[in-house]
Structures are given as C-alpha cells and as structure tokens.
Design a protein around this motif. Sequence first.
Motif, PDB file in Angstrom:
ATOM      1  N   GLN A   1       0.516   4.564   0.837  1.00 21.98           N
ATOM      2  CA  GLN A   1       1.003   3.680   0.182  1.00 21.98           C
ATOM      3  C   GLN A   1       1.069   2.166   0.640  1.00 21.98           C
ATOM      4  O   GLN A   1       1.980   1.971   1.994  1.00 21.98           O
ATOM      5  CB  GLN A   1       2.115   3.754  -1.324  1.00 21.98           C
ATOM      6  CG  GLN A   1       1.853   4.870  -1.690  1.00 21.98           C
ATOM      7  CD  GLN A   1       0.395   5.116  -2.824  1.00 21.98           C
ATOM      8  OE1 GLN A   1       0.804   4.366  -3.784  1.00 21.98           O
ATOM      9  NE2 GLN A   1       0.004   5.858  -2.349  1.00 21.98           N
ATOM     10  N   ARG A   2       1.264   1.382  -0.028  1.00 21.68           N
ATOM     11  CA  ARG A   2       1.936  -0.388   0.156  1.00 21.68           C
ATOM     12  C   ARG A   2       2.890  -0.703  -0.100  1.00 21.68           C
ATOM     13  O   ARG A   2       4.096  -1.335   1.508  1.00 21.68           O
ATOM     14  CB  ARG A   2       1.338  -1.223  -0.547  1.00 21.68           C
ATOM     15  CG  ARG A   2       1.519  -2.435  -0.620  1.00 21.68           C
ATOM     16  CD  ARG A   2       0.914  -3.722  -1.769  1.00 21.68           C
ATOM     17  NE  ARG A   2       1.639  -3.233  -2.967  1.00 21.68           N
ATOM     18  CZ  ARG A   2       2.938  -3.700  -3.185  1.00 21.68           C
ATOM     19  NH1 ARG A   2       3.182  -5.256  -3.507  1.00 21.68           N
ATOM     20  NH2 ARG A   2       2.980  -3.614  -5.222  1.00 21.68           N
ATOM     21  N   GLU A   3       3.752   0.497  -0.563  1.00 26.25           N
ATOM     22  CA  GLU A   3       5.657   0.176  -0.733  1.00 26.25           C
ATOM     23  C   GLU A   3       5.835   0.454   1.319  1.00 26.25           C
ATOM     24  O   GLU A   3       6.834   0.224   2.093  1.00 26.25           O
ATOM     25  CB  GLU A   3       6.218   0.527  -1.164  1.00 26.25           C
ATOM     26  CG  GLU A   3       6.028   0.280  -2.444  1.00 26.25           C
ATOM     27  CD  GLU A   3       4.969   0.333  -3.456  1.00 26.25           C
ATOM     28  OE1 GLU A   3       3.862   1.283  -2.700  1.00 26.25           O
ATOM     29  OE2 GLU A   3       4.817  -0.653  -4.271  1.00 26.25           O
ATOM     30  N   GLU A   4       5.416   1.595   1.635  1.00 30.13           N
ATOM     31  CA  GLU A   4       5.176   2.471   2.794  1.00 30.13           C
ATOM     32  C   GLU A   4       5.212   1.744   4.097  1.00 30.13           C
ATOM     33  O   GLU A   4       5.951   1.577   5.197  1.00 30.13           O
ATOM     34  CB  GLU A   4       5.163   3.995   2.959  1.00 30.13           C
ATOM     35  CG  GLU A   4       4.815   4.600   2.009  1.00 30.13           C
ATOM     36  CD  GLU A   4       4.215   5.680   1.976  1.00 30.13           C
ATOM     37  OE1 GLU A   4       4.353   7.005   2.661  1.00 30.13           O
ATOM     38  OE2 GLU A   4       3.093   6.196   1.889  1.00 30.13           O
ATOM     39  N   ILE A   5       3.874   1.048   3.909  1.00 29.83           N
ATOM     40  CA  ILE A   5       3.135   0.121   4.509  1.00 29.83           C
ATOM     41  C   ILE A   5       4.279  -1.324   4.611  1.00 29.83           C
ATOM     42  O   ILE A   5       4.387  -1.546   6.278  1.00 29.83           O
ATOM     43  CB  ILE A   5       1.801  -0.529   4.293  1.00 29.83           C
ATOM     44  CG1 ILE A   5       1.326   0.903   4.272  1.00 29.83           C
ATOM     45  CG2 ILE A   5       1.253  -1.448   5.201  1.00 29.83           C
ATOM     46  CD1 ILE A   5      -0.105   0.799   3.786  1.00 29.83           C
ATOM     47  N   LEU A   6       4.837  -1.701   3.661  1.00 25.35           N
ATOM     48  CA  LEU A   6       5.540  -2.909   3.690  1.00 25.35           C
ATOM     49  C   LEU A   6       7.237  -2.494   4.718  1.00 25.35           C
ATOM     50  O   LEU A   6       7.490  -3.216   4.705  1.00 25.35           O
ATOM     51  CB  LEU A   6       5.843  -3.619   2.441  1.00 25.35           C
ATOM     52  CG  LEU A   6       4.849  -4.469   1.916  1.00 25.35           C
ATOM     53  CD1 LEU A   6       4.700  -4.893   0.526  1.00 25.35           C
ATOM     54  CD2 LEU A   6       4.308  -5.529   2.849  1.00 25.35           C
TER      55      LEU A   6
END
Length: 52
Positions: A22-27
């Motif tokens: 997920q985007r949040e995990e990557i950010l």
Amino acid sequence: MTYALPRLREEIAYIAYHFHWQREEILDLTHGERQEWVTEIARINTRVNEGG
C-alpha cells in the motif's frame, strides 16, 4: 533538499506494482530504504527476464 515528487511517485508505483504494498507502507520507508527496494526489484526482474 526536497525530494522530487515525480521520482517519489515513480518509486511508489514501482514498488506497489511489484510487491503489492500500500502507498502508506511505502511512504513510511526512508528514501534510502525505498531506493534499496527499487534496486532489489530491478535485480529480480533482470534475473527473471534472463531466465535465471
């Protein structure tokens, strides 16, 4: 120093596409950690594409 938004989007898309994170995990990753994952994914892709 700011991190170029187009490059950040590219890294997020690349990791999300290949690892389905997920985007949040990557950010939540640091810039260095994201770059390490991008490099590792590229190595995996090279190996797979070369049949190894």
